[in-house]
Design an enzyme around this catalytic site. Structure first.
Site, mmCIF file in Angstrom:
data_model
loop_
_atom_site.group_PDB
_atom_site.id
_atom_site.type_symbol
_atom_site.label_atom_id
_atom_site.label_comp_id
_atom_site.label_asym_id
_atom_site.label_seq_id
_atom_site.Cartn_x
_atom_site.Cartn_y
_atom_site.Cartn_z
ATOM 1 N N HIS A 201 9.817 -0.431 1.266
ATOM 2 C CA HIS A 201 10.364 -1.215 0.162
ATOM 3 C C HIS A 201 10.069 -2.701 0.304
ATOM 4 O O HIS A 201 9.700 -3.382 -0.645
ATOM 5 C CB HIS A 201 11.893 -1.037 0.122
ATOM 6 C CG HIS A 201 12.316 0.094 -0.756
ATOM 7 N ND1 HIS A 201 13.357 0.931 -0.441
ATOM 8 C CD2 HIS A 201 11.844 0.503 -1.934
ATOM 9 C CE1 HIS A 201 13.493 1.813 -1.407
ATOM 10 N NE2 HIS A 201 12.588 1.582 -2.323
ATOM 11 N N CYS A 524 -13.223 6.550 -4.254
ATOM 12 C CA CYS A 524 -11.929 6.173 -4.835
ATOM 13 C C CYS A 524 -10.853 5.989 -3.771
ATOM 14 O O CYS A 524 -9.695 5.786 -4.093
ATOM 15 C CB CYS A 524 -11.482 7.200 -5.879
ATOM 16 S SG CYS A 524 -11.185 8.831 -5.184
#
Ligand code: PEP
Ligand code: MG
Length: 622
Positions: A201, A524
């Site tokens: 977070h 990717c």
């Protein structure tokens, strides 16, 4: 801990630590040490605080969290407010309060410190229970529960988090959003976490706020503790790109970081000026620069950053955090939104859901596995009960193409064998036949490709390529499988550099295999987002690079400054390297050389993307 190559021996600072760069940028300033226990604050010993019961302290903690959430909501930061509101609910939940009361009464304790310990203990147990749950959303809450328990404990003991007296670099185990968001704006210059990962977070928040962050910085807490006794504040310097942390940096190191910041800011300006220009090398070779997205809402950001299309639309978000699989109509709407946003000129590659590995979907009730990364993951689900799920997804993609008026591209993750490719083609044809039988409008075709992220697919590329229309290398998984290093294990960070020559050999095998049948190869994985990595990939003959939209500017500029001859030489040198560090050193050296060229002669934006045609498009067929 150790020396850092960019600073010479004589100039070496008192202490340098290399962690993992998690949010880019540079910071120099005083250290602010955060500990969840807090420090003795004015409320310690206050009569109102002394003698609080656990339930009262929990209610106060919940109020604090709600109040902070309210402030964030008023600032339009609903996402972050939501995290705190959920925490406010947890604060008064039985899981913590009743268990802490039970522990305290069992031990017959009542002093604030003892009650705080009981709360922490209950918090740890609740976090462990959540972490073990087979529900991704709930298990992600484990850290939030620990943070809530720490807050209640601080209320009980009257301790508090004292904000830094001046803008500072936070050094911590982990820095919960409830703490970071409560600091006055501008308090944090940088964040260094001893633990943490790129996805914690605190790091996501740092990136959103543009604050440089380094995670997995070994020994940084002990190093700061060792300096704590001496006079004067401790200073730190942080490079959130390289992951370097300097404690008590010398003037030379501070100057070096200031120089890096200046160069990076100048580079960012020059790179921005090229937005909208097509991806190409200084010699004019086209390399399509496209975006990785994970939700339809990210399409706008990708377009704004000049993406020439989408090279990887991760669709797992549709399947996670819910009780049952998304219906075909819901999926169709999500895919249509992205296809319509990019329109007919900018191709979009939709990846079939990559379920399994570290992405568990509880409602599918898949059997537990000893080794999920080597288990039934991605396309492999279709060999069993997951077949219908992937056929539904393909039907939705066909339908979305018709509704948006474009030909969608689709690729499967975790392809390992020729049978896997046949399975994919069979699923696609089954989806088309089903829609036709029902008379449902669909795109006349799906451009079909495979991800190359399992080493066997790289080795077999020449025989797999003729069965598909494009290859797209997933360097994140390819690296973990080539080097047998779990990508989620922070202790194996050193083995997770996709510039390892063994991984580069797998990439070369893939490009060569594709070239044999005229099938283009894209990358990717994260390596494409890294300008140094992008130069190597271009040098190895990759046709398209797909990356986080935030990386497009820097990669576009780097490619525009490097000639084909330089890139090819770099490709050869990187391949011939003995170690990832050696390959990276060579790539960084070319990157530094071309960056100097920018100052002398900024590249001409020239042709615009994408209406000049995608000469090198890794996904033909429009
Ligand atoms: C990869 O493995 O490189 C990739 C792009 O897929 P993901 O990170 O979603 O596994
Ligand atoms: Mg992958």
């Amino acid at each position: 801990m150790g020396a850092v190559g960019t600073v010479s021996e004589r100039e070496r600072p008192e202490m340098s630590i290399r962690g993992i760069g998690a949010a880019p940028g540079y910071a120099v300033g005083p250290v602010w040490r955060y500990t969840a226990a807090g420090s003795a604050g004015p409320r310690e010993g206050e009569p109102a605080v002394r003698g609080l019961a656990i339930a009262d302290a929990a209610a106060i903690a919940a109020e604090e969290l709600d109040e902070l959430a309210g402030r964030l909501r008023a600032q339009g930061r609903a996402g972050e407010a939501g995290i705190l509101e959920a925490q406010a609910l947890m604060a008064t939940d039985e899981l913590i309060v009743a268990e802490a009361e039970r522990l305290a009464s069992h031990d017959g304790v009542s002093s604030p410190a003892d009650l705080a310990r009981a709360v922490q203990e209950a918090g740890r147990a609740a976090a462990a229970t959540l972490a073990a749950l087979d529900d991704e959303l709930l298990s992600a809450r484990a850290a939030d529960v620990g943070d809530v328990a720490a807050r209640i404990a601080r209320v009980l003991t009257g301790r508090r988090i004292t904000p830094p007296p001046e803008p500072s670099i936070a050094i911590a185990d982990d820095l919960p959003p409830s703490v970071a968001l409560d600091l006055p704006a501008g308090s944090l210059l940088g964040v260094v976490l001893q633990e943490g990962s790129r996805t914690s977070h605190a790091v996501i928040l740092s990136r959103a706020l543009g604050i440089p962050a380094v995670v997995a910085a070994p020994g940084v807490l002990e190093a700061v503790a060792g300096m704590a006794g001496r006079t004067g504040s401790i200073r730190a310097a942080v490079d959130g790109t390289t992951g370097e942390v300097f404690l008590d940096p010398s003037p030379a190191v501070e100057a070096e970081l200031a120089g890096r910041r200046r160069r990076s800011e100048a580079g960012a300006l020059a790179a921005r000026a090229l937005r909208g220009a097509a991806g190409q090398t200084a010699s004019g070779r086209r390399i399509a620069l496209v975006a990785n997205i994970g939700r339809p809402g990210e399409a706008a950001r990708a377009l704004e950053a000049g993406a020439e299309g989408v090279g990887l639309f991760r669709t797992e978000f549709l399947f996670m955090g819910r009780q049952d699989p998304p219906a075909e109509a819901e999926q169709t709407a999500a895919y249509r939104a992205v296809l319509a946003a990019f329109g007919p000129e900018r191709p979009v590659v939709i990846r079939l859901a990559d379920i399994g590995g570290d992405k568990a979907i509880p409602y599918l009730q898949l059997p537990a596995e000893e080794n999920p990364f080597l288990g039934v993951r991605g396309l492999r689900l279709a060999y069993g009960a997951g077949r219908a799920l992937l056929v539904t997804q393909l039907r939705a993609i066909f339908r979305a193409g018709a509704e948006a008026g474009v030909t969608p591209r689709v690729m499967a993750p975790m392809v390992a064998t020729a049978e896997d490719v046949e399975l994919l083609v069979g699923l696609r044809d089954e989806a088309a036949a089903g829609l036709d039988a029902e008379g449902v409008a669909r795109s006349s075709r799906l451009v079909t490709g495979i991800m190359v992220e399992v080493p066997s697919a790289a080795l077999l590329a020449a025989s797999l390529a003729p069965q598909v229309e494009f290859l797209s290398i997933g360097t994140n998984d390819l690296t973990q499988y080539v080097l047998a290093a779990d990508r989620t294990n922070a202790r194996l960070g050193a083995l997770q550099d996709a510039l390892h020559p063994a991984v580069l050999r797998a990439i070369v095998a893939t490009v060569a295999g594709g070239d044999e049948s005229g099938v283009p190869t894209a990358v990717c994985g994260e390596l494409a987002s890294d300008p140094a990595g992008a130069l190597v990939l271009a040098g190895l003959g990759v046709d398209e690079l797909s990356m986080d939209p935030a990386a497009l500017d820097a990669v576009r500029l780097a490619l525009r400054l490097a000639t084909d001859a330089e890139l090819e030489q770099l490709g050869r040198d990187a391949l011939a390297s003995r170690t990832a560090a050696e390959a990276r050193g060579r790539a960084e050296a070319l990157l530094a050389r071309v960056a100097e060229r920018r100052a002398a002669a900024p590249p001409d934006p020239g042709r615009r993307a994408p209406d000049d045609g995608r000469a090198a498009s890794a996904a033909p067929g429009r």
